[in-house]
Design a protein around this motif. Sequence first.
Motif, PDB file in Angstrom:
ATOM      1  N   ALA A 108       2.845  -5.109  -2.738  1.00 63.38           N
ATOM      2  CA  ALA A 108       2.426  -4.048  -1.920  1.00 63.38           C
ATOM      3  C   ALA A 108       3.059  -2.672  -2.135  1.00 63.38           C
ATOM      4  CB  ALA A 108       3.119  -4.481  -0.410  1.00 63.38           C
ATOM      5  N   GLY A 109       4.229  -2.690  -2.393  1.00 63.08           N
ATOM      6  CA  GLY A 109       5.071  -1.368  -2.793  1.00 63.08           C
ATOM      7  C   GLY A 109       4.129  -0.499  -3.745  1.00 63.08           C
ATOM      8  N   ALA A 110       3.912  -1.204  -4.878  1.00 63.94           N
ATOM      9  CA  ALA A 110       3.405  -0.705  -6.210  1.00 63.94           C
ATOM     10  C   ALA A 110       2.059  -0.129  -5.892  1.00 63.94           C
ATOM     11  CB  ALA A 110       3.291  -1.478  -7.329  1.00 63.94           C
ATOM     12  N   TRP A 111       1.157  -0.775  -4.817  1.00 64.17           N
ATOM     13  CA  TRP A 111      -0.139  -0.452  -4.552  1.00 64.17           C
ATOM     14  C   TRP A 111      -0.030   0.737  -3.625  1.00 64.17           C
ATOM     15  CZ3 TRP A 111      -3.159   0.126  -0.221  1.00 64.17           C
ATOM     16  CH2 TRP A 111      -4.472   0.419  -0.209  1.00 64.17           C
ATOM     17  N   LEU A 112       0.829   0.844  -2.682  1.00 56.65           N
ATOM     18  CA  LEU A 112       0.974   2.058  -1.881  1.00 56.65           C
ATOM     19  C   LEU A 112       1.416   3.129  -2.665  1.00 56.65           C
ATOM     20  CD1 LEU A 112       2.577   0.258   1.316  1.00 56.65           C
ATOM     21  CD2 LEU A 112       0.107   1.375   1.122  1.00 56.65           C
ATOM     22  N   ALA A 113       2.353   3.073  -3.526  1.00 54.96           N
ATOM     23  CA  ALA A 113       2.984   4.227  -4.184  1.00 54.96           C
ATOM     24  C   ALA A 113       1.993   4.728  -5.078  1.00 54.96           C
ATOM     25  CB  ALA A 113       4.267   3.692  -5.119  1.00 54.96           C
ATOM     26  N   THR A 114       1.227   3.953  -5.970  1.00 54.82           N
ATOM     27  CA  THR A 114       0.300   4.644  -6.567  1.00 54.82           C
ATOM     28  C   THR A 114      -1.024   5.374  -5.978  1.00 54.82           C
ATOM     29  OG1 THR A 114       0.618   2.910  -8.364  1.00 54.82           O
ATOM     30  CG2 THR A 114      -1.421   4.266  -8.629  1.00 54.82           C
ATOM     31  N   LYS A 115      -1.395   4.498  -4.951  1.00 56.36           N
ATOM     32  CA  LYS A 115      -2.320   5.106  -4.052  1.00 56.36           C
ATOM     33  C   LYS A 115      -1.989   6.481  -3.362  1.00 56.36           C
ATOM     34  CE  LYS A 115      -5.458   4.065  -0.136  1.00 56.36           C
ATOM     35  NZ  LYS A 115      -5.570   5.107   0.565  1.00 56.36           N
ATOM     36  N   SER A 116      -0.625   6.553  -3.050  1.00 54.89           N
ATOM     37  CA  SER A 116      -0.315   7.984  -2.262  1.00 54.89           C
ATOM     38  C   SER A 116       0.060   8.941  -3.396  1.00 54.89           C
ATOM     39  CB  SER A 116       1.291   7.636  -1.775  1.00 54.89           C
ATOM     40  OG  SER A 116       1.092   6.612  -0.670  1.00 54.89           O
ATOM     41  N   GLU A 117       0.308   8.427  -4.520  1.00 56.63           N
ATOM     42  CA  GLU A 117       0.452   9.317  -5.690  1.00 56.63           C
ATOM     43  C   GLU A 117      -1.007   9.979  -6.046  1.00 56.63           C
ATOM     44  OE1 GLU A 117       2.501   9.824 -10.250  1.00 56.63           O
ATOM     45  OE2 GLU A 117       2.620   7.912  -9.182  1.00 56.63           O
ATOM     46  N   ASN A 118      -2.029   9.341  -6.224  1.00 57.47           N
ATOM     47  CA  ASN A 118      -3.397   9.659  -6.463  1.00 57.47           C
ATOM     48  C   ASN A 118      -3.896  10.527  -5.390  1.00 57.47           C
ATOM     49  OD1 ASN A 118      -3.446   8.161  -8.595  1.00 57.47           O
ATOM     50  ND2 ASN A 118      -4.484   6.403  -7.835  1.00 57.47           N
ATOM     51  N   GLU A 119      -3.475  10.411  -4.133  1.00 54.83           N
ATOM     52  CA  GLU A 119      -3.771  11.180  -3.183  1.00 54.83           C
ATOM     53  C   GLU A 119      -3.134  12.556  -2.978  1.00 54.83           C
ATOM     54  OE1 GLU A 119      -3.205   8.899   0.269  1.00 54.83           O
ATOM     55  OE2 GLU A 119      -4.816   7.751   0.207  1.00 54.83           O
ATOM     56  N   LEU A 120      -1.946  12.586  -3.303  1.00 53.09           N
ATOM     57  CA  LEU A 120      -1.106  13.746  -3.749  1.00 53.09           C
ATOM     58  C   LEU A 120      -2.004  14.664  -4.596  1.00 53.09           C
ATOM     59  CD1 LEU A 120       1.246  15.765  -2.886  1.00 53.09           C
ATOM     60  CD2 LEU A 120       2.778  14.165  -4.262  1.00 53.09           C
ATOM     61  N   MET A 121      -2.066  13.860  -5.915  1.00 58.24           N
ATOM     62  CA  MET A 121      -2.641  14.791  -7.003  1.00 58.24           C
ATOM     63  C   MET A 121      -3.893  15.286  -6.548  1.00 58.24           C
ATOM     64  SD  MET A 121      -2.558  12.366 -10.488  1.00 58.24           S
ATOM     65  CE  MET A 121      -0.781  11.874 -10.925  1.00 58.24           C
ATOM     66  N   GLU A 122      -4.842  14.458  -5.824  1.00 57.57           N
ATOM     67  CA  GLU A 122      -6.012  15.159  -5.375  1.00 57.57           C
ATOM     68  C   GLU A 122      -5.661  16.333  -4.211  1.00 57.57           C
ATOM     69  OE1 GLU A 122      -7.894  11.811  -3.393  1.00 57.57           O
ATOM     70  OE2 GLU A 122      -8.315  10.581  -5.085  1.00 57.57           O
ATOM     71  N   SER A 123      -4.613  16.079  -3.446  1.00 62.96           N
ATOM     72  CA  SER A 123      -4.286  17.540  -2.624  1.00 62.96           C
ATOM     73  C   SER A 123      -3.959  18.488  -3.514  1.00 62.96           C
ATOM     74  CB  SER A 123      -3.326  16.921  -1.721  1.00 62.96           C
ATOM     75  OG  SER A 123      -2.795  18.057  -0.997  1.00 62.96           O
ATOM     76  N   GLU A 124      -3.098  18.345  -4.340  1.00 65.08           N
ATOM     77  CA  GLU A 124      -2.737  19.514  -5.081  1.00 65.08           C
ATOM     78  C   GLU A 124      -4.029  20.090  -5.971  1.00 65.08           C
ATOM     79  OE1 GLU A 124       0.309  17.875  -7.725  1.00 65.08           O
ATOM     80  OE2 GLU A 124       2.094  18.340  -6.313  1.00 65.08           O
TER      81      GLU A 124
END
Length: 385
Positions: A216-232
């Motif tokens: 669960a942690g790996a899934w959430l971390a990668t998803k959050s990182e992708n969302e941050l990339m999209e935001s940047e």
Amino acid sequence: MQGNQAYLIKTLKENWRREMMAVQLYQAAADMESDDRRRQILSQLVDVERKHARLWEERLQAQGVDITDLQSTIPAAATAMRNRKGVPQAILLQQIEEVENGNAAWYQSQRNVIDDPEIVQVLDVIDKDEADHDSVVTDLAKRPAGSAKSRLHGLWGEERHRGNSGDWVGDAIYGVNDGLGAIFGIISGVAGFTGGKYVLMSGLFGALASTLSMGAGAWLATKSENELMESELARERQEIAEDPAHEAEELALLYELKGFSTAEAKDIADRIASDPDELLKTMAAEELGIHETSTGSPWRSALFGSGSTLVGGIIPLIPFFFMKGIPAMIAAAIISIAAHFAVGAAKSLITVRSWWASGLEMTAVGVIVGVVSYALGLVGASLHL
């Protein structure tokens, strides 16, 4: 009405005085600068502050004020600072930063009491210019060496640089490490507390919990990182749309850092900037560290993370499938310590450390975890917890 006009004229004169003080300080800093690129930056900032002063001169003339005597209102301290020899540039840059911060607060206060659209327009121009070069002043003060790097660092506004963290090798190694350390600690503590009973069951439930938690942690971390990339990327896309020249300047300065001449860097940047999509792709890679392969798969991270954690968690439990009591615990300790060394050595695949140093470090950590957990289990048992 006359009182209001007198107040306005006094305010405009103070605005002019503040800008000219900044001119004097920037010029002093430029005069003593030995680095060509930094001197050029400071000289450009002198021109910006002179432009601001001229804007206030125009507003004063519109109010019927004779501006010939304004020069005498420049603070003597600023003029003396410019004329003094041997003043450390760091002191000048610090004073410039203080002046700029004070001016920003001063102009902001005027917006609350002045509604003249032409004056407000001047304030808008100054605010935009100051926003463009405020971080440059701070950066020059921090960095004794300059060239394009100082200006580029200022333009980026201390933006974060990011790399690709979706490497499955890293997910797998850290997953094994997490499972191995956690379960070895659990069974050591339970063995110390119960004298060897319920070790297998507690270890299995611990391994299951660690597996689910890591996945669960790996899934959430990668998803959050992708969302941050999209935001940047969205922010960078907006910056390009609003001020493409500014982004092209950033890119040109970056190519200067790579060894191109100023003319060559500008030519390359201008060509790239002619295509907004290409400029976005290039700025994403060069400024943000985001490449086409940067986006990770949350499900892949979850799979490797949870799977490797389960493997790491099962390793200390292997002897308990065939043995019981103290012999099983001794065998588990030997296997776990050996596995800690192997995992530590494997970490050298994704770090710069040698395999043996990394392996010994991980072994020491495993031994400490096992000993401390077992000791706490014994303490708990003695206290009849």
